[in-house]
Design a protein around this motif. Structure first.
Motif, PDB file in Angstrom:
ATOM      1  N   GLN A 133      98.109 -10.892 -13.597  1.00 18.88           N
ATOM      2  CA  GLN A 133      96.791 -10.660 -14.199  1.00 18.88           C
ATOM      3  C   GLN A 133      96.675 -11.520 -15.449  1.00 18.88           C
ATOM      4  OE1 GLN A 133      97.105  -6.183 -14.220  1.00 18.88           O
ATOM      5  NE2 GLN A 133      95.171  -6.325 -13.100  1.00 18.88           N
TER       6      GLN A 133
ATOM      7  N   SER B  52      88.234  -6.107 -10.898  1.00 19.33           N
ATOM      8  CA  SER B  52      88.954  -7.370 -11.059  1.00 19.33           C
ATOM      9  C   SER B  52      88.477  -8.370 -10.018  1.00 19.33           C
ATOM     10  CB  SER B  52      90.463  -7.154 -10.902  1.00 19.33           C
ATOM     11  OG  SER B  52      91.169  -8.360 -11.110  1.00 19.33           O
TER      12      SER B  52
ATOM     13  N   SER C  52      92.748 -11.421 -11.365  1.00 18.67           N
ATOM     14  CA  SER C  52      94.122 -11.218 -10.901  1.00 18.67           C
ATOM     15  C   SER C  52      94.366 -12.058  -9.662  1.00 18.67           C
ATOM     16  CB  SER C  52      94.388  -9.740 -10.597  1.00 18.67           C
ATOM     17  OG  SER C  52      93.504  -9.244  -9.618  1.00 18.67           O
TER      18      SER C  52
ATOM     19  N   ALA D  58      93.799  -3.222 -16.543  1.00 18.91           N
ATOM     20  CA  ALA D  58      94.712  -4.343 -16.316  1.00 18.91           C
ATOM     21  C   ALA D  58      95.855  -4.357 -17.327  1.00 18.91           C
ATOM     22  CB  ALA D  58      93.944  -5.660 -16.381  1.00 18.91           C
TER      23      ALA D  58
ATOM     24  N   VAL E 211      97.746  -7.244 -18.697  1.00 17.82           N
ATOM     25  CA  VAL E 211      97.680  -8.703 -18.720  1.00 17.82           C
ATOM     26  C   VAL E 211      99.060  -9.299 -19.002  1.00 17.82           C
ATOM     27  CG1 VAL E 211      96.663 -10.705 -19.889  1.00 17.82           C
ATOM     28  CG2 VAL E 211      95.260  -8.674 -19.424  1.00 17.82           C
TER      29      VAL E 211
ATOM     30  N   GLY F 165      96.818  -1.057 -13.544  1.00 16.24           N
ATOM     31  CA  GLY F 165      96.013  -2.176 -13.074  1.00 16.24           C
ATOM     32  C   GLY F 165      96.450  -2.752 -11.759  1.00 16.24           C
ATOM     33  N   GLN F 166      96.845  -1.884 -10.795  1.00 17.71           N
ATOM     34  CA  GLN F 166      97.305  -2.408  -9.510  1.00 17.71           C
ATOM     35  C   GLN F 166      97.120  -1.379  -8.412  1.00 17.71           C
ATOM     36  OE1 GLN F 166     101.480  -2.939 -10.659  1.00 17.71           O
ATOM     37  NE2 GLN F 166     102.056  -1.222  -9.344  1.00 17.71           N
TER      38      GLN F 166
ATOM     39  N   ALA G   3      92.044  -9.675 -18.224  1.00 18.09           N
ATOM     40  CA  ALA G   3      91.724  -8.309 -17.810  1.00 18.09           C
ATOM     41  C   ALA G   3      90.867  -8.282 -16.551  1.00 18.09           C
ATOM     42  CB  ALA G   3      91.025  -7.569 -18.948  1.00 18.09           C
TER      43      ALA G   3
ATOM     44  N   GLY H  68      95.040  -6.558  -8.059  1.00 18.85           N
ATOM     45  CA  GLY H  68      94.845  -6.075  -9.413  1.00 18.85           C
ATOM     46  C   GLY H  68      93.543  -5.321  -9.591  1.00 18.85           C
ATOM     47  N   THR H  69      93.554  -4.428 -10.581  1.00 20.50           N
ATOM     48  CA  THR H  69      92.353  -3.678 -10.958  1.00 20.50           C
ATOM     49  C   THR H  69      92.178  -3.737 -12.467  1.00 20.50           C
ATOM     50  OG1 THR H  69      93.531  -1.568 -11.247  1.00 20.50           O
ATOM     51  CG2 THR H  69      92.701  -2.075  -9.032  1.00 20.50           C
ATOM     52  N   ASN H  70      90.992  -3.342 -12.896  1.00 26.50           N
ATOM     53  CA  ASN H  70      90.713  -3.168 -14.331  1.00 26.50           C
ATOM     54  C   ASN H  70      89.678  -2.059 -14.455  1.00 26.50           C
ATOM     55  OD1 ASN H  70      90.915  -3.747 -17.118  1.00 26.50           O
ATOM     56  ND2 ASN H  70      89.040  -4.969 -17.023  1.00 26.50           N
TER      57      ASN H  70
END
Length: 230
Positions: free
Chosen positions: A53, A31, A59, A211, A213, A97-98, A56, A201-203
């Motif tokens: 986010q 992200s 963030s 993520a 969203v 996603g975090q 995707a 955030g991550t994806n």
């Protein structure tokens, strides 16, 4: 001297710096993260960090670091991992996603490598590991082997826990709510480091999760404490 900080209604800017920068593929999590001061709120009587986010791959999160660096001693964070609860005592769920994290780091230029990094802990939104409390110790960008990690606390997003580590020249001991959980005795860093709190955030299917969203999440910190070693 930095011994005890309780987060009340106003941030003590003599001790803390609010991060305002962007980083592509932050921490390798897939992200492009923006750290914004607008995502930090103390009106509820504690530190609340917000994460959104919008897509995707992007963030907006929050980060605080201390102005001073600290060395051997005891570090304690009272933290509630990220959830959808907009209040520190409300109910909420963790989301994919975090990363919720409290740690210390010294990564000076020009390389910005982790001369000292003690992640204590990192908590993922990834569903397979969102009950894990992950600790990793880094010295000169090399992680300890074996790395002490994956000590389960059920639903860390449901409420506050005390995450403590004691850093000495020969070991780093990790505690949850006063109970010793893991001890690292190899690859102990020596350089003083700043205290860092962040929520980002991550994806990525292997780190933090893909993520989620459009779902806002919140991480809370009641206090940060440091006692220098004798």
């Amino acid at each position: 001297e930095f011994r005890r900080v309780l987060f009340r209604s106003k941030l003590d800017t003599t001790k803390w710096v609010v991060s305002t920068y962007e980083s592509n593929n932050y921490a390798g999590g897939g992200s492009n993260v923006t750290f914004s001061g607008n995502n930090i709120d103390l009106s509820g009587g504690n530190l609340r960090m917000e994460l959104t986010q919008p897509t995707a791959g992007t963030s907006t999160g929050a980060e605080l670091t201390t102005k001073l660096r600290f060395g051997y001693g005891t570090y304690q964070f009272s933290m509630r991992a990220g959830s959808t609860s907009p209040t520190s005592s409300g109910s909420g769920t963790t989301e994919s996603g975090q990363i919720s994290s409290t740690f210390i780091i010294y990564n000076p230029p020009p390389t910005y490598s982790s001369v000292t990094e003690i992640d204590a802990p990192e908590i993922e939104g990834l569903s397979a590991r969102n009950d894990d409390i992950e600790w990793t110790v880094w010295k000169n960008s090399n992680a300890t082997d074996p790395t002490p990690e994956y000590n389960v606390v059920s639903n860390p997003e449901d409420g506050f826990h005390r995450y403590t580590f004691v850093w000495s020249p020969t070991s780093i001991k990790f505690y949850i709510d006063g109970v010793l959980k893991s001890t690292c005795t190899s690859g102990i860093p020596t350089a003083a480091a700043v205290i860092d709190i962040n929520f980002y955030g991550t994806n990525d299917s292997k780190w933090g999760g893909l993520a989620t969203v459009g779902v806002t999440r919140y991480m809370y910190v009641n206090s940060v404490k440091f006692w220098a070693a004798n």
